[in-house]
Write an enzyme that holds these catalytic residues in place. Structure first.
Site, short mmCIF file in Angstrom:
data_model
loop_
_atom_site.label_atom_id
_atom_site.label_comp_id
_atom_site.label_asym_id
_atom_site.label_seq_id
_atom_site.Cartn_x
_atom_site.Cartn_y
_atom_site.Cartn_z
N GLU A 105 104.49 -4.46 -31.82
CA GLU A 105 105.61 -5.24 -32.38
C GLU A 105 106.72 -5.38 -31.32
O GLU A 105 107.26 -6.47 -31.10
CB GLU A 105 106.11 -4.52 -33.63
CG GLU A 105 107.35 -5.06 -34.29
CD GLU A 105 107.79 -4.16 -35.47
OE1 GLU A 105 106.97 -3.93 -36.38
OE2 GLU A 105 108.94 -3.68 -35.45
N TYR A 106 107.04 -4.28 -30.66
CA TYR A 106 108.05 -4.32 -29.60
C TYR A 106 107.64 -5.29 -28.49
O TYR A 106 108.45 -6.09 -28.01
CB TYR A 106 108.21 -2.94 -28.95
CG TYR A 106 109.12 -1.94 -29.61
CD1 TYR A 106 109.00 -1.62 -30.96
CD2 TYR A 106 110.08 -1.26 -28.87
CE1 TYR A 106 109.81 -0.66 -31.54
CE2 TYR A 106 110.90 -0.30 -29.45
CZ TYR A 106 110.76 0.00 -30.79
OH TYR A 106 111.56 0.94 -31.35
N SER B 94 103.63 -1.23 -43.36
CA SER B 94 104.40 -2.21 -42.60
C SER B 94 104.70 -3.43 -43.45
O SER B 94 103.91 -3.82 -44.31
CB SER B 94 103.64 -2.65 -41.35
OG SER B 94 104.39 -3.65 -40.68
N GLY B 95 105.85 -4.01 -43.16
CA GLY B 95 106.22 -5.25 -43.83
C GLY B 95 107.65 -5.24 -44.31
O GLY B 95 108.10 -6.20 -44.94
N ASN C 178 107.74 6.39 -41.52
CA ASN C 178 107.29 6.21 -40.14
C ASN C 178 107.27 7.55 -39.42
O ASN C 178 108.03 7.79 -38.48
CB ASN C 178 108.24 5.26 -39.39
CG ASN C 178 107.75 3.82 -39.42
OD1 ASN C 178 106.55 3.56 -39.58
ND2 ASN C 178 108.67 2.89 -39.29
N GLY D 97 111.99 9.53 -53.65
CA GLY D 97 112.73 8.89 -52.54
C GLY D 97 112.84 7.42 -52.88
O GLY D 97 111.95 6.64 -52.54
N LYS E 113 99.91 3.12 -37.13
CA LYS E 113 101.19 2.47 -37.44
C LYS E 113 102.13 2.53 -36.23
O LYS E 113 102.85 1.58 -35.94
CB LYS E 113 101.85 3.13 -38.66
CG LYS E 113 103.25 2.59 -38.99
CD LYS E 113 103.22 1.09 -39.22
CE LYS E 113 104.46 0.47 -39.81
NZ LYS E 113 105.74 0.76 -39.26
N ARG F 219 97.79 10.81 -0.60
CA ARG F 219 97.79 12.11 -1.29
C ARG F 219 96.99 13.13 -0.49
O ARG F 219 97.35 14.30 -0.41
CB ARG F 219 97.19 11.97 -2.70
CG ARG F 219 98.01 11.09 -3.64
CD ARG F 219 97.40 11.04 -5.04
NE ARG F 219 97.55 12.31 -5.72
CZ ARG F 219 96.57 13.09 -6.12
NH1 ARG F 219 95.32 12.71 -5.92
NH2 ARG F 219 96.80 14.23 -6.73
N HIS G 206 100.99 -0.05 -33.89
CA HIS G 206 101.42 -1.33 -34.48
C HIS G 206 102.87 -1.62 -34.08
O HIS G 206 103.20 -2.73 -33.64
CB HIS G 206 101.28 -1.27 -36.01
CG HIS G 206 102.04 -2.34 -36.74
ND1 HIS G 206 103.41 -2.33 -36.89
CD2 HIS G 206 101.62 -3.48 -37.35
CE1 HIS G 206 103.80 -3.40 -37.56
NE2 HIS G 206 102.73 -4.12 -37.85
N ASN G 207 103.72 -0.63 -34.21
CA ASN G 207 105.13 -0.84 -33.88
C ASN G 207 105.32 -1.06 -32.38
O ASN G 207 106.16 -1.87 -31.97
CB ASN G 207 105.97 0.35 -34.34
CG ASN G 207 106.29 0.27 -35.83
OD1 ASN G 207 105.54 -0.32 -36.58
ND2 ASN G 207 107.38 0.87 -36.24
N HIS H 50 94.91 16.55 -1.24
CA HIS H 50 94.45 16.36 -2.62
C HIS H 50 93.02 15.83 -2.70
O HIS H 50 92.53 15.60 -3.80
CB HIS H 50 95.42 15.44 -3.37
CG HIS H 50 96.78 16.05 -3.55
ND1 HIS H 50 96.98 17.21 -4.26
CD2 HIS H 50 98.00 15.68 -3.08
CE1 HIS H 50 98.27 17.51 -4.24
NE2 HIS H 50 98.90 16.61 -3.53
N VAL I 2 110.83 9.22 -47.79
CA VAL I 2 112.12 9.70 -47.28
C VAL I 2 112.15 9.53 -45.78
O VAL I 2 111.16 9.16 -45.15
CB VAL I 2 112.38 11.18 -47.68
CG1 VAL I 2 112.41 11.33 -49.20
CG2 VAL I 2 111.33 12.11 -47.08
N LYS I 3 113.31 9.82 -45.20
CA LYS I 3 113.49 9.66 -43.77
C LYS I 3 112.50 10.55 -43.01
O LYS I 3 112.30 11.71 -43.39
CB LYS I 3 114.92 10.10 -43.42
CG LYS I 3 115.60 9.27 -42.38
CD LYS I 3 117.09 9.60 -42.43
CE LYS I 3 117.71 9.86 -41.12
NZ LYS I 3 117.48 9.10 -39.98
#
Ligand code: 6PG
Length: 474
Positions: free
Chosen positions: A190-191, A129-130, A103, A10, A183, A444, A186-187, A450, A75-76
């Site tokens: 990141e968001y 990452s990077g 990912n 890939g 990971k 509730r 991590h993302n 409940h 690969v994807k």
């Protein structure tokens, strides 16, 4: 035929750069790609960087690998990954390893690892990452999979990873899907980080009335202090950039709709399943979603808002810096809580301090502040939240007045700050002596029997709301 220590199949930009990074570190790399033109181009262009062993077929590729074979697939994520595994696994032998550097969703990684383990093949789901640059010059690497596979693979990955204070930004995260889980979080972080930065920009632009180039300077200054990070650095670069075609600030010619490939969404979906409040990450995902609803936004254009006025510039910048730092601490505290919960749920035994350490360099969220997180977990690996670490408690305590001012100012001026305000709400919720959850639970019990627990006695209770309202033991 020359044997290679590791192979990469890939060869799109991430795979190609990873292969070159390995070769530059003296590791011979077998190369394979579905269309061999890419393999050829890599060797032609970068053959001088090290030892490459190009292979035209999966069979030739596998035959070129030293045993145990280390086969990296780039690969994807999703179907293509399964297809490549199905293609190569039959050619491998027990003890060999397949490394997935994409990912991938950690649930898929767990499934693939379990299936290949039955055949004696190690499957190593690895967060990398990077971006393109990181892959070539030193990414942060988060490998999962068995300890045995790390013994054979880890030294190579540590060689090509970024380094901070002589420590490679790579460590064995934990078994099966642990690497891809970390990971993913991590993302998610990141968001959240990107959203908080975007809100800071918006406030400086629309509440303080600064121009993008002036805001770039503010970010440059922030990048010399406790907020120093890759994301703050590139924010300054983007804001200082002028569009060549129009002469306008670049940020003004970019359509204001942020896209996503899915890792942030997975983080939130997983957090919901684990019961972990990652509101900062969730708001960041939703903020991108809101931005993308062009029709909805168009329809709402004329909704009434406050009459806007500018507030004093310089004081606001300092207050926003504090709000940003405090909100960032909350976002990371939530992300680490999620890793802690995932680790407990799946029995991964993840070292949280080590995660902070390998994120200090190479990755998108690399930042000075991660060293503080590493130190916090080193001091107390069991700490329930980063917010109670002495350093962070003090930092948030110092920032909180400004933080509250900023959220209030934004609300008064009608500037959306979902990241700042949810972080503050989380902070205040954790601090609260009593939460209105008591009322929610009572409701509730009222409509659904409940039950509830009491503050003064053990057990579960129900009040006969439709009857004489006596309390019964449930
Ligand atoms: C990284 C990045 C990388 C990628 C994200 C962006 O760590 O190198 O996180 O994985 O840039 O996939 O995610 P979105 O496309 O969802 O914003």
């Amino acid at each position: 035929m020359e044997m290679a220590r590791i192979g990469v199949t890939g060869l799109a930009v991430m795979g190609r750069n990873l292969a070159r990074n390995l070769a530059r570190h003296g590791h011979s790399v077998a190369l394979h790609n579905r269309t061999s033109a890419r393999t050829k181009a890599l060797v032609e262009e970068f053959g001088g960087e090290g030892t490459f062993v190009p292979a035209d077929t999966p069979e030739a590729f596998v035959a070129a690998l030293e045993r145990p074979r280390r086969l990296v697939i780039m690969v994807k994520a999703g179907g293509p990954t399964d297809a490549v595994i199905d293609e190569f696994a039959p050619l491998l032998e027990p003890g060999d390893m397949i490394v997935d550097g994409g990912n991938a969703n950690f649930v898929d990684t767990r499934r693939r690892e379990a299936a290949l383990r039955e055949r004696g093949i190690h499957f190593v789901g690895t967060g990398i990452s990077g971006g393109e640059e990181g892959a070539l010059h030193g990414p942060s690497i988060m490998p999962g999979g068995s300890a045995e596979s790390y013994a054979a693979l880890g030294p190579l990955l540590e060689d090509i990873a970024a380094e901070v204070d002589g420590t490679p930004c790579c460590t064995h995260v934990g078994p099966d899907g642990a690497g891809h889980f970390v990971k993913m979080v991590h993302n998610g972080i990141e968001y959240a980080d990107m959203q908080l930065i975007a809100e800071s920009y918006d406030l400086l632009r629309h509440a303080a009335g600064l121009a993008p180039a002036e805001i770039a300077e503010v970010f440059r200054t922030w990048n010399t202090g406790r907020l120093e990070s890759y994301l703050i650095e590139i924010t300054a670069e983007v804001l200082a950039h002028t569009d060549a075609a129009t002469g306008r600030p670049f940020v003004d010619v970019v359509l204001d709709q942020a896209e996503q490939k899915g890792t942030g969404r997975w983080t939130v979906q997983t957090a919901l399943d684990l019961g972990v409040p990652v509101s900062g990450i969730a708001e960041a995902v939703f903020a991108r979603s809101v931005s993308g609803h062009a029709g909805l936004r168009e329809a709402a254009q004329n909704l009434p808002g406050p009459s806007r006025g500018l507030v004093a510039g310089s004081g606001l910048a300092d207050a926003v810096e504090k709000a940003l730092y405090a909100s960032k601490i909350v976002a990371y505290a939530q992300g680490f809580h999620q890793i802690q919960a995932g680790s407990a749920e799946y029995g991964w035994d993840i070292d949280l301090g080590a995660m902070a350490a390998i994120w200090r360099g190479g990755c998108i969220i690399r930042a000075r502040f991660l060293d503080r997180i590493r130190a916090a977990y080193q001091a107390d690996p069991e700490t329930p939240t980063l917010l109670t670490d002495a350093h962070f408690t003090e930092a948030v305590g110092d920032a909180q007045d400004a933080w509250r001012e900023v959220v209030g100012t934004a609300a008064r001026l009608g500037i959306p700050v979902p990241g700042f305000s949810t972080a503050l709400a989380y902070y205040d919720s954790l601090r609260a002596d009593r939460l209105p959850a008591a009322l929610t639970q009572a409701q509730r019990d009222y409509f659904g029997a409940h039950t509830y627990r009491r503050v003064d006695r053990e057990g579960s209770f129900h009040t006969l709301w439709g009857g004489d309202r006596t309390e019964v033991t449930a």
